[in-house]
Every structure is written in C-alpha cells, then in structure tokens.
Enzyme design. Sequence first.
Site, short mmCIF file in Angstrom:
data_model
loop_
_atom_site.label_atom_id
_atom_site.label_comp_id
_atom_site.label_asym_id
_atom_site.label_seq_id
_atom_site.Cartn_x
_atom_site.Cartn_y
_atom_site.Cartn_z
N ARG A 98 0.82 -1.21 0.00
CA ARG A 98 0.00 0.00 0.00
C ARG A 98 0.85 1.26 0.00
NH1 ARG A 98 -3.12 1.88 -2.60
NH2 ARG A 98 -4.14 -0.15 -2.51
N LYS A 133 3.29 25.64 -3.73
CA LYS A 133 2.07 25.20 -3.05
C LYS A 133 1.99 23.68 -3.12
CE LYS A 133 -0.39 29.51 -4.01
NZ LYS A 133 -1.53 30.15 -4.70
N LYS A 165 7.25 40.41 -3.68
CA LYS A 165 5.80 40.47 -3.77
C LYS A 165 5.30 41.78 -3.18
CE LYS A 165 4.84 35.59 -4.23
NZ LYS A 165 3.78 34.60 -4.04
N GLU A 195 6.60 40.81 -8.57
CA GLU A 195 5.18 40.57 -8.82
C GLU A 195 4.48 41.89 -9.15
OE1 GLU A 195 2.46 37.91 -6.22
OE2 GLU A 195 2.11 39.96 -5.53
N ASP A 216 0.48 39.09 -12.11
CA ASP A 216 -0.35 38.40 -11.13
C ASP A 216 -1.83 38.71 -11.32
OD1 ASP A 216 -0.82 36.83 -8.77
OD2 ASP A 216 -1.12 38.71 -7.68
#
Length: 278
Positions: A98, A133, A165, A195, A216
Amino acid sequence: MYDRFMALKLIELWLAEDIGNYDLTAQLMVDPSASATFYMNAREPITVAGIEVAATVFQHYDPRVEVKIQAADGQQVDKGTLLMVVSGPAQSLLTAERTALNIIQRLSGIATETRKYVAAIAHTKARLLDTRKTTPGLRMLEKHAAACGGALNHRLGLDNGVMLKDNHIAVCGSISNAVARARQAAPALTKIEVECDRLEQVREAVAAGVDVIMLDNMPIPEMREAVGIVAGRAQLEASGGIRLDTIAAIAETGVDFISTSKPLQSAPAVDIGLDDSF
C-alpha cells in the site's frame, strides 16, 4: 531529480505510519517462508512518476525483495502497461504494497495532470512552471512529478531566488527601492523577480532592470499590453487563476512562463494496481 537520501527518510516515515508495530494480517495469514511475485500495472493511461521511489519502498522494507522496473519516470503509458515486477518474501510484499502504491499513484497523478496543461500550450513559446504550493514534506517528490509531466520547476524553496511580492514592495516603499536593495545584497548570479498586478508596476519593474516580471491575476488584454511594454527586456511569468480551459489563451499573449499550482493541488491519484498475474 529528487534527493534520494531525503526520499529514504520519507519512506521510513511512511512505512512506520502504515505498519505500526507489525502487519497483523500478514503475520497471521502468510507463512514466513512463502514467496510471491506481483505485477504493478497501469489501470488507465498515465504519465509515470515515482517508479523508483515505489521500488525503493519494497527494497527498503526488505532488502531480499527483487524489483524489476519496466517503465521510466516521464513515460506516457497505456492502460494495462506493466510498470514493475516485485518478487520475494510474500509477507514483505504484502506489507509494503500500500505504501508503494500510494506514492506512485499520487506522483503519477500529478505528472498526468501536468501533462494536460503542457499539451494545452505546446503551440506557443510559453513554458509551464510549478509553484511552492506543495504538500508539506513532499515538495521534492511533487516537483519531480511535475517535471515528469513536462513542467519546469519554479523555486524549490525560499533560498532559490529573490521574488519581490506586494508586501516586500510595501515595506521598501516602491518597486525601484526594493529591487535596488535586492541587487545590493543578492549573490551575483541570482535572478530577481517582481510581482506586478498593474501596468504601471510593469513599467517601473522594467525601468528597475528586473530579470523576471510576474503578471499576477492580470486580465488577458493587459497581459498582451505588458508583453509590448517589456519588449523582451525581462522575462514574463503569468500567474493566478490559471485553469486548463484558460491556459492556452494566456500562453498566446506572448508570455514566457505560466505558473500554476493546479496540477499539484488538484490532481487525482491515478489507478495503479499490484496483481498476482499479468
């Protein structure tokens, strides 16, 4: 490419999580002297990722297990394709099964989903980037899977580059100030990315001499205008709200890169089986 030493540490954690003190069913039902051979196969069309990690799960749990890998990471295979043959003590194969399947199904799911996004922009110059992410603890493997699907890796971690950013810019007062401060202290070959969500910011970033500008959540008409403003003086990365049904139009604006977390965050695990016959 992932760090194999780190992968071994993860495998130890995965096995400990799944097994606990021992595999009660295997201990009760399988003779310790019994041997077996199982065949890992794709039950749907997939892009393979994590085949060596899955093999290492079996061999790390029991070095007596013999593994014959039949497919390679990054390979696109049809339903029914043989991926791996494992032979050895039956108890060990059943205990590690598994964990091995979980990781290859997860990583191949990311690679398969990533391939769809890559295919959608293949007619343009734009290249797909992944993001940070990722699932905590699985970043290197998930980014490896994205690369198997045809994406390029963005930053592996915060130490891999300078990305300014909105909050960094706010602290420094302006894009120009932020870039100047970064240039003063960053290693000589480090790229600086800024950004921008407005065209006036794009103009300021170009004037400041940045290497990469992230557009962005910018509407497509503004992206096209940004491409004209930059005119090749910096690389352009589109990011934010990227979907499979919108990525082609974004790529057609002329941007160099498109970054998205979608394939990593929403990819379903693919169907891979481990059977006693093939």
